[in-house]
Design a protein around this motif. Structure first.
Motif, mmCIF file in Angstrom:
data_model
loop_
_atom_site.group_PDB
_atom_site.id
_atom_site.type_symbol
_atom_site.label_atom_id
_atom_site.label_comp_id
_atom_site.label_asym_id
_atom_site.label_seq_id
_atom_site.Cartn_x
_atom_site.Cartn_y
_atom_site.Cartn_z
ATOM 1 N N HIS A 58 0.831 -1.213 0.000
ATOM 2 C CA HIS A 58 0.000 0.000 0.000
ATOM 3 C C HIS A 58 0.863 1.259 0.000
ATOM 4 O O HIS A 58 0.363 2.351 0.195
ATOM 5 C CB HIS A 58 -0.938 0.009 1.214
ATOM 6 N N GLY A 59 2.176 1.060 -0.163
ATOM 7 C CA GLY A 59 3.092 2.201 -0.089
ATOM 8 C C GLY A 59 3.606 2.595 -1.452
ATOM 9 O O GLY A 59 2.936 3.314 -2.202
ATOM 10 N N LEU A 60 4.788 2.069 -1.768
ATOM 11 C CA LEU A 60 5.460 2.470 -2.991
ATOM 12 C C LEU A 60 4.607 2.301 -4.241
ATOM 13 O O LEU A 60 4.599 3.159 -5.122
ATOM 14 C CB LEU A 60 6.752 1.656 -3.125
ATOM 15 N N ARG A 61 3.903 1.182 -4.354
ATOM 16 C CA ARG A 61 3.120 0.958 -5.563
ATOM 17 C C ARG A 61 2.006 1.992 -5.689
ATOM 18 O O ARG A 61 1.727 2.504 -6.775
ATOM 19 C CB ARG A 61 2.540 -0.473 -5.570
ATOM 20 N N ILE A 62 1.387 2.304 -4.567
ATOM 21 C CA ILE A 62 0.328 3.318 -4.595
ATOM 22 C C ILE A 62 0.925 4.676 -4.961
ATOM 23 O O ILE A 62 0.340 5.462 -5.701
ATOM 24 C CB ILE A 62 -0.405 3.374 -3.233
ATOM 25 N N LYS A 63 2.130 4.905 -4.457
ATOM 26 C CA LYS A 63 2.823 6.158 -4.791
ATOM 27 C C LYS A 63 3.057 6.232 -6.307
ATOM 28 O O LYS A 63 2.864 7.289 -6.931
ATOM 29 C CB LYS A 63 4.153 6.191 -4.021
ATOM 30 N N GLU A 64 3.434 5.113 -6.886
ATOM 31 C CA GLU A 64 3.645 5.089 -8.342
ATOM 32 C C GLU A 64 2.344 5.390 -9.083
ATOM 33 O O GLU A 64 2.331 6.163 -10.046
ATOM 34 C CB GLU A 64 4.168 3.710 -8.790
ATOM 35 N N LEU A 65 1.263 4.790 -8.617
ATOM 36 C CA LEU A 65 -0.034 5.051 -9.250
ATOM 37 C C LEU A 65 -0.395 6.524 -9.100
ATOM 38 O O LEU A 65 -0.873 7.173 -10.028
ATOM 39 C CB LEU A 65 -1.146 4.187 -8.632
ATOM 40 N N ASP A 66 -0.138 7.024 -7.906
ATOM 41 C CA ASP A 66 -0.453 8.403 -7.582
ATOM 42 C C ASP A 66 0.322 9.364 -8.493
ATOM 43 O O ASP A 66 -0.244 10.292 -9.073
ATOM 44 C CB ASP A 66 -0.073 8.625 -6.110
ATOM 45 N N LYS A 70 -1.085 11.884 -11.281
ATOM 46 C CA LYS A 70 -0.822 13.331 -11.198
ATOM 47 C C LYS A 70 -0.186 13.843 -12.480
ATOM 48 O O LYS A 70 -0.275 15.021 -12.796
ATOM 49 C CB LYS A 70 0.031 13.636 -9.972
ATOM 50 N N SER A 71 0.450 12.911 -13.213
ATOM 51 C CA SER A 71 1.035 13.345 -14.487
ATOM 52 C C SER A 71 0.040 13.125 -15.631
ATOM 53 O O SER A 71 0.405 13.182 -16.798
ATOM 54 C CB SER A 71 2.336 12.583 -14.751
ATOM 55 N N GLY A 72 -1.213 12.855 -15.290
ATOM 56 C CA GLY A 72 -2.250 12.736 -16.321
ATOM 57 C C GLY A 72 -2.604 11.316 -16.714
ATOM 58 O O GLY A 72 -3.494 11.102 -17.536
ATOM 59 N N GLY A 73 -1.905 10.330 -16.147
ATOM 60 C CA GLY A 73 -2.208 8.940 -16.488
ATOM 61 C C GLY A 73 -3.478 8.461 -15.803
ATOM 62 O O GLY A 73 -3.961 9.080 -14.856
ATOM 63 N N LYS A 74 -4.045 7.378 -16.315
ATOM 64 C CA LYS A 74 -5.275 6.835 -15.720
ATOM 65 C C LYS A 74 -5.069 5.397 -15.240
ATOM 66 O O LYS A 74 -4.321 4.629 -15.839
ATOM 67 C CB LYS A 74 -6.410 6.841 -16.762
ATOM 68 N N SER A 138 -7.630 4.526 -6.009
ATOM 69 C CA SER A 138 -6.767 5.070 -7.061
ATOM 70 C C SER A 138 -7.328 4.826 -8.451
ATOM 71 O O SER A 138 -6.778 5.297 -9.434
ATOM 72 C CB SER A 138 -5.379 4.410 -7.003
ATOM 73 N N ALA A 139 -8.389 4.036 -8.516
ATOM 74 C CA ALA A 139 -8.907 3.659 -9.837
ATOM 75 C C ALA A 139 -9.811 4.752 -10.392
ATOM 76 O O ALA A 139 -10.797 5.131 -9.770
ATOM 77 C CB ALA A 139 -9.663 2.339 -9.743
ATOM 78 N N ASP A 140 -9.463 5.267 -11.580
ATOM 79 C CA ASP A 140 -10.311 6.265 -12.225
ATOM 80 C C ASP A 140 -11.581 5.608 -12.737
ATOM 81 O O ASP A 140 -12.629 6.230 -12.792
ATOM 82 C CB ASP A 140 -9.541 6.914 -13.374
#
Ligand code: SF4
Ligand code: SF4
Lengths: 426, 251
Positions: A58-66, A70-74, A138-140
């Motif tokens: 729930h840490g690094l991977r979520i940070k990557e998704l985040d 934030k850079s526009g990815g979905k 985190s899911a759009d």
């Protein structure tokens, strides 16, 4: 990576998680992982990567998704094997599996759905209601599918709380079904393009087909080494690899799993194993085991046997088939994807003869001593099909044990007795 | 060589001492709240060279007293085959679970079934029902045998069946007929479980509930084949555990 432990609480708060409850959940999962995994001896070194992934689940991977968002990815959340990751990635979307494997907030869940709903559904709903799953938050878009009745209705409930899109899945595999399924995949493409703002091209789809195939190939390599006696990797570790495949970064995961496969192949060549040569070998078939559901594997392996295969969605069904890489037009690729996915043998289809054949073939290929059929309680589909599995497998000469259970730990003692007795019988 | 077989069950702790394969002593005690201590008394009672534990407390016993552990399924198979060399199946209804076992030559288990999580159809079920009827277990069995027909009981769940029984009593239904109905419902469930594992006779009926004459009568009536009840029905598991050491050594 810095040595300083990162505090992810601000990120979790931003995602809307209920922090104290979430802390409690993470603590419990960490303990479960420690008990089930870190007590194992003689693990392959390559498992260090998966240990790390788990410690940062729930840490690094979520940070990557985040960061990606934030850079526009979905980010797209899925629950079922039938939702094609290739399509999502071709539009530069990222895919995460949302199935949950722990009993959580059932009291809240049972206010909106019947008690006799399978653990899988109750669990993801519990995670959503209690606000403890950073993946769903985190899911759009969450992509559901009309597989079993329980999930169909659960997506309606989830739709009240989240952005949900549902794919219509056929229940038979005739030509008309295939035609309809191709249309469904085209509709999904349009939806994914709309959400991401990116167009899927023949080029991008070809690349994503290759990329996801490579991930499956790496898992196939790992699976193949498990035919060796002694088995070079525990069933628990192999299961974890498949579980993580559903949400980790694809190219990185593929690379790490190929490295693990290299190591396992070397172990096999050297005759090295996790359990002593001659340990009883078990094939499991049935309903998927979502993270952190390691209950059955843990009981079996703590009793001294080794799980050599999983005929399930967190197992062979996930990686055994590849999408053809020969197509050059978008239409052909869509057909190839439709075909590969409709080939999956899930109990929501009728007839589902292919699954029975798969189980017997795997039992032979992997040199299984016995087969355990695993159904989640209240999953009518798999519980019903268990009888056909039992009969077919028995006729093929393999002893079978049928187990129906859920995510609770109440029946662990009882299950251990049945499983140990089964092993003593082999 | 002297082997101690220990069966640590939810209701009783049983011990059998074997000297070169012959039974030299046996003992039974209530599990109480602390089955481990009951077992410890047995461990002290006679000298032994090896211990094999079985029953739900087998792992705890192995940790505490050393030795090895086997499941009740294997132990009952081996134990029953020793007492009745021609047996082809075993039924064990204990305090909290029911097992049916199909045997091959030498007491080797070929198939088995255990009841799921709940106490339905076990000794516990009978105890709860006897209380609801205001009988002792013995009285309930006697009354059950005496009644010519039984009231059909629809719930197998202990909790539901208890309220069903209470309801029947309040309606003035004959308690003896209820008692018979309760035994019949367990017998029916047990017989279908025996069918599922293809149990052939002779069947060895062991475990605490094998001391209940009503159950023995009903199972004997419904089972195709002989039903044999060992004299010390409770110690079959402990005997099998002790014997399994020899069996393993011969493998
Ligand atoms: S078991 Fe069936 S419905 Fe469930 S994830 Fe697998 S394919 Fe989908
Ligand atoms: S386990 Fe069965 S009931 Fe549960 S979601 Fe999967 S198919 Fe549906």
């Amino acid at each position: 990576m810095s040595d300083q432990p990162v505090d992810y609480h601000p990120m979790w708060a931003e995602l809307g998680l209920d922090l104290p409850t979430h802390d409690a959940l993470l603590g419990a999962v960490g303990q479960l992982f420690g008990d089930a995994y870190l007590t194992q001896e003689n693990r392959p070194q390559g498992m260090d990567y998966l240990n790390f992934v788990m410690s940062e689940v729930h840490g690094l991977r979520i940070k990557e998704l985040d960061d990606y968002r934030k850079s526009g990815g979905k980010v797209f959340g899925t629950f079922c094997l039938y939702v094609p990751e290739e399509i999502i990635r071709a539009a530069a979307g990222w895919c995460v599996g949302l199935c949950a494997g722990a009993e959580f907030a059932y009291d809240q869940v049972e206010q909106i759905m019947p008690r006799n709903t399978c653990s899988l559904i109750k669990s993801f709903m519990g995670f959503k209601l209690a606000k403890v799953c950073p993946y769903i938050e985190s899911a759009d878009l969450v992509i559901g599918e009309t597989t079993c009745d329980g999930k169909k209705k659960a997506y309606e409930l989830l739709g009240d709380m989240h952005n949900v899109y549902v794919m219509e899945l056929p229940q038979m595999k005739r030509d008309v079904d295939m035609a309809m399924w191709r249309d469904e995949i085209r509709d999904l493409m349009a939806k994914v393009e709309e959400v991401t703002g990116n167009t899927i091209t023949a080029e991008s789809l070809k690349a994503s087909i290759k990329e996801v195939n490579d991930k499956r190939r790496a898992l196939q390599r790992i699976a193949a080494t498990r035919a060796a006696d002694p088995a070079p990797i525990s069933g628990k570790d192999a299961l974890l690899a498949t579980q993580v495949a559903f949400y980790d970064d694809v190219p990185r995961f593929t690379q790490m799993m190929n490295a693990l496969a290299d190591e396992l192949e070397a172990r096999v060549a050297a005759g090295e194993g996790v359990a002593p040569k001659g340990a009883k070998r078990i094939l499991i078939t049935g309903t998927p085991m979502a993270l952190p559901n390691w209950k059955l594997h843990d009981i079996i392996e703590k009793a001294g046997a080794v799980v050599v295969g999983e005929e399930m969605c967190t197992g062979s069904r996930y990686y055994q088939d590849l999408v053809s890489e020969d197509a050059s037009t978008l239409d052909e690729m869509v057909s190839d994807i439709a075909e590969k996915y409709l080939d999956i043998n899930c109990a929501c289809f009728t007839p589902n003869q292919g699954r029975l054949e798969d189980v017997v073939r795997m039992a032979k290929e992997l040199g299984a001593d016995g087969v355990i059929d695993y159904s989640l309680q209240f999953c009518g589909l798999y519980e019903m099909e268990a009888n056909a599995v039992e009969k077919t497998v028995r006729d093929a000469g393999f002893p079978v044990l049928k187990i129906t259970t859920d995510y609770s730990m109440e029946d662990v003692g009882q299950l251990a007795t049945r499983i140990e007795a089964f092993l003593e019988m082999l | 060589m002297r082997v101690l077989g220990l069966d640590i069950g939810s209701r009783s702790v049983d011990a059998v001492w074997l000297e070169d394969g012959r039974i030299v002593d046996w003992a039974v005690a209530d599990s109480g709240f602390d089955p481990g201590s009951a077992a410890a008394v047995f461990v002290e009672r006679n000298a032994h060279d090896a211990i094999v534990s079985t029953g739900y407390g087998r792992h705890g016993a192995r940790e505490r007293f050393g030795g090895t552990a086997v499941t009740e399924i294997t132990a009952y198979g081996v134990g029953a085959a020793r007492l009745f060399p021609h047996a082809f199946s075993v039924l064990d209804i204990g305090g909290q679970d029911t097992k049916v076992i199909s045997l091959g030559p030498g007491g080797k288990v070929t198939d088995f079934e255990m009841n799921d999580k709940c106490a339905a159809g076990t000794g516990k079920f009978l105890e709860v029902m006897a209380r609801a009827l205001g009988f002792s277990l013995e009285e309930m069995a006697e009354q059950g045998i005496a009644a010519s027909t039984g009231v059909s009981i629809s719930s197998m769940c202990t909790v539901f069946a208890e309220s069903e029984v209470t309801g029947l009593v309040h309606r003035g239904e004959d308690r003896a007929r209820i008692a018979r109905g309760l035994h019949e419902s367990i017998a029916k469930r047990t017989l279908s479980s025996l069918k599922r594992v293809n149990a052939r006779g002779p069947l060895v009926f062991a475990g605490g509930v094998a001391k209940n004459p009503a159950m023995v009568a009903l199972i004997s009536e419904g089972f195709e084949g002989d039903v044999l009840v060992p004299e010390e029905a409770q110690t079959v598991g402990a005997l099998g555990a002790a014997l399994s050491l020899g069996a393993a050594a011969h493998q």
